[in-house]
Design a protein around this motif. Structure first.
Motif, short mmCIF file in Angstrom:
data_model
loop_
_atom_site.label_atom_id
_atom_site.label_comp_id
_atom_site.label_asym_id
_atom_site.label_seq_id
_atom_site.Cartn_x
_atom_site.Cartn_y
_atom_site.Cartn_z
N GLU A 125 -0.12 -14.83 -3.53
CA GLU A 125 0.22 -14.50 -2.15
C GLU A 125 0.48 -13.02 -1.95
OE1 GLU A 125 3.39 -16.87 -0.54
OE2 GLU A 125 2.63 -18.68 -1.48
N ASN A 126 0.67 -12.27 -3.05
CA ASN A 126 0.94 -10.83 -2.92
C ASN A 126 0.59 -10.15 -4.24
OD1 ASN A 126 3.35 -10.80 -4.70
ND2 ASN A 126 4.22 -12.07 -3.07
N GLY A 127 0.64 -8.83 -4.23
CA GLY A 127 0.27 -8.07 -5.41
C GLY A 127 1.15 -8.32 -6.62
N GLN A 128 2.43 -8.57 -6.38
CA GLN A 128 3.35 -8.83 -7.50
C GLN A 128 2.96 -10.12 -8.23
OE1 GLN A 128 7.60 -9.60 -6.60
NE2 GLN A 128 7.98 -7.80 -7.88
N GLN A 129 2.68 -11.17 -7.47
CA GLN A 129 2.22 -12.43 -8.08
C GLN A 129 0.88 -12.22 -8.78
OE1 GLN A 129 1.91 -15.58 -5.21
NE2 GLN A 129 4.12 -15.73 -4.87
N ALA A 130 0.01 -11.42 -8.17
CA ALA A 130 -1.31 -11.17 -8.74
C ALA A 130 -1.21 -10.42 -10.07
CB ALA A 130 -2.17 -10.38 -7.76
N LEU A 131 -0.33 -9.44 -10.14
CA LEU A 131 -0.15 -8.69 -11.38
C LEU A 131 0.37 -9.60 -12.49
CD1 LEU A 131 -0.72 -5.82 -12.22
CD2 LEU A 131 1.64 -5.22 -11.68
N ALA A 132 1.31 -10.47 -12.15
CA ALA A 132 1.82 -11.45 -13.12
C ALA A 132 0.69 -12.37 -13.60
CB ALA A 132 2.96 -12.25 -12.52
N ALA A 133 -0.16 -12.80 -12.68
CA ALA A 133 -1.29 -13.67 -13.03
C ALA A 133 -2.26 -12.95 -13.96
CB ALA A 133 -2.01 -14.14 -11.77
N CYS A 134 -2.52 -11.67 -13.70
CA CYS A 134 -3.44 -10.89 -14.53
C CYS A 134 -2.86 -10.68 -15.93
CB CYS A 134 -3.75 -9.54 -13.90
SG CYS A 134 -4.83 -9.67 -12.46
N ARG A 135 -1.56 -10.49 -16.00
CA ARG A 135 -0.91 -10.32 -17.30
C ARG A 135 -0.97 -11.61 -18.11
NH1 ARG A 135 3.94 -7.08 -14.45
NH2 ARG A 135 3.11 -4.96 -14.71
N ALA A 136 -0.89 -12.75 -17.42
CA ALA A 136 -0.96 -14.05 -18.10
C ALA A 136 -2.37 -14.36 -18.57
CB ALA A 136 -0.45 -15.14 -17.18
N ASP A 185 1.54 -4.51 -1.67
CA ASP A 185 0.26 -4.52 -0.95
C ASP A 185 -0.91 -4.33 -1.91
OD1 ASP A 185 0.14 -1.78 -1.51
OD2 ASP A 185 0.51 -1.17 0.55
N GLY A 186 -2.12 -4.45 -1.37
CA GLY A 186 -3.32 -4.37 -2.17
C GLY A 186 -3.49 -3.05 -2.92
N PRO A 187 -3.36 -1.90 -2.23
CA PRO A 187 -3.52 -0.63 -2.94
C PRO A 187 -2.51 -0.43 -4.07
CG PRO A 187 -3.75 -0.29 -0.59
CD PRO A 187 -3.29 -1.71 -0.77
N THR A 188 -1.28 -0.87 -3.88
CA THR A 188 -0.26 -0.74 -4.93
C THR A 188 -0.61 -1.62 -6.12
OG1 THR A 188 1.39 -0.28 -3.23
CG2 THR A 188 2.22 -0.87 -5.41
N PHE A 189 -1.05 -2.86 -5.84
CA PHE A 189 -1.49 -3.75 -6.91
C PHE A 189 -2.66 -3.14 -7.67
CE2 PHE A 189 -4.92 -6.67 -8.04
CZ PHE A 189 -4.34 -7.34 -9.11
N LEU A 190 -3.64 -2.61 -6.93
CA LEU A 190 -4.83 -2.05 -7.57
C LEU A 190 -4.47 -0.89 -8.50
CD1 LEU A 190 -7.89 -2.01 -7.90
CD2 LEU A 190 -8.01 -0.56 -5.86
N LYS A 191 -3.57 -0.03 -8.06
CA LYS A 191 -3.13 1.09 -8.89
C LYS A 191 -2.48 0.58 -10.19
CE LYS A 191 -0.38 5.30 -8.80
NZ LYS A 191 0.53 6.15 -8.03
N ALA A 192 -1.61 -0.41 -10.06
CA ALA A 192 -0.93 -0.98 -11.23
C ALA A 192 -1.94 -1.67 -12.16
CB ALA A 192 0.15 -1.96 -10.79
N LEU A 193 -2.89 -2.40 -11.57
CA LEU A 193 -3.91 -3.09 -12.35
C LEU A 193 -4.73 -2.10 -13.18
CD1 LEU A 193 -5.39 -5.94 -12.73
CD2 LEU A 193 -7.03 -5.04 -11.07
N ARG A 194 -5.16 -1.03 -12.53
CA ARG A 194 -5.99 -0.03 -13.22
C ARG A 194 -5.21 0.70 -14.31
NH1 ARG A 194 -9.76 -2.85 -12.53
NH2 ARG A 194 -11.16 -2.69 -10.77
N GLN A 195 -3.93 0.97 -14.05
CA GLN A 195 -3.11 1.64 -15.06
C GLN A 195 -2.95 0.75 -16.29
OE1 GLN A 195 0.44 2.61 -12.81
NE2 GLN A 195 -0.28 4.67 -12.37
N GLU A 196 -2.83 -0.54 -16.06
CA GLU A 196 -2.56 -1.47 -17.16
C GLU A 196 -3.81 -1.94 -17.89
OE1 GLU A 196 0.22 -5.30 -17.41
OE2 GLU A 196 0.89 -3.86 -15.90
N PHE A 197 -4.90 -2.15 -17.15
CA PHE A 197 -6.08 -2.80 -17.74
C PHE A 197 -7.32 -1.93 -17.78
CE2 PHE A 197 -3.34 -6.22 -16.17
CZ PHE A 197 -3.18 -6.97 -17.33
#
Length: 122
Positions: A33-44, A60-72
């Motif tokens: 439902e949001n970027g925080q849940q999505a980041l947790a799902a990607c980590r799992a 929001d989407g841009p914040t999630f995308l930044k975190a995703l790219r930094q991590e993965f």
């Protein structure tokens, strides 16, 4: 081979429409439902692609995308922004932030599957 798409949108209706299209095209679907849940799902379990809304509560989407790219890393998984934000500045920001593609709401099966094919997911 089963492909998994993570659909990230605060609208249950948008998630439902995307799920119907994706499942009809042999994807398994995970939802957030949001970027925080999505980041947790990607980590799992990192999905094969992410369909990402721009405006969401919590993260929001841009914040999630930044975190995703930094991590993965810069290009896995491919991210397709799916939003009502349609001005060039949003599109440029999405691509600069690491998204591979950008589609407008409302979308249909042809638009969604076409964009997924463009990011290498036929």
């Amino acid at each position: 081979m089963t492909r998994i798409c993570l659909v990230v949108d605060d609208s249950r209706i948008v998630r439902k429409v995307a799920r119907r299209i994706l499942e009809a095209n042999d994807f398994q679907v995970a939802e957030a439902e949001n970027g925080q849940q999505a980041l947790a799902a990607c980590r799992a379990s990192l999905p094969d692609c992410v369909l990402l809304d721009w405006n969401m509560p919590v993260m929001d989407g841009p914040t999630f995308l930044k975190a995703l790219r930094q991590e993965f890393g810069p290009d896995k998984p491919p991210v397709v922004f799916c939003t009502t934000e349609n001005d060039m500045s949003h599109i440029e920001a999405a691509i600069a932030g690491g998204a591979q593609e950008y589609i407008m709401k409302p979308f249909d099966e042809e638009i969604l599957t076409g964009k997924l094919a463009q990011v290498g997911l036929p």
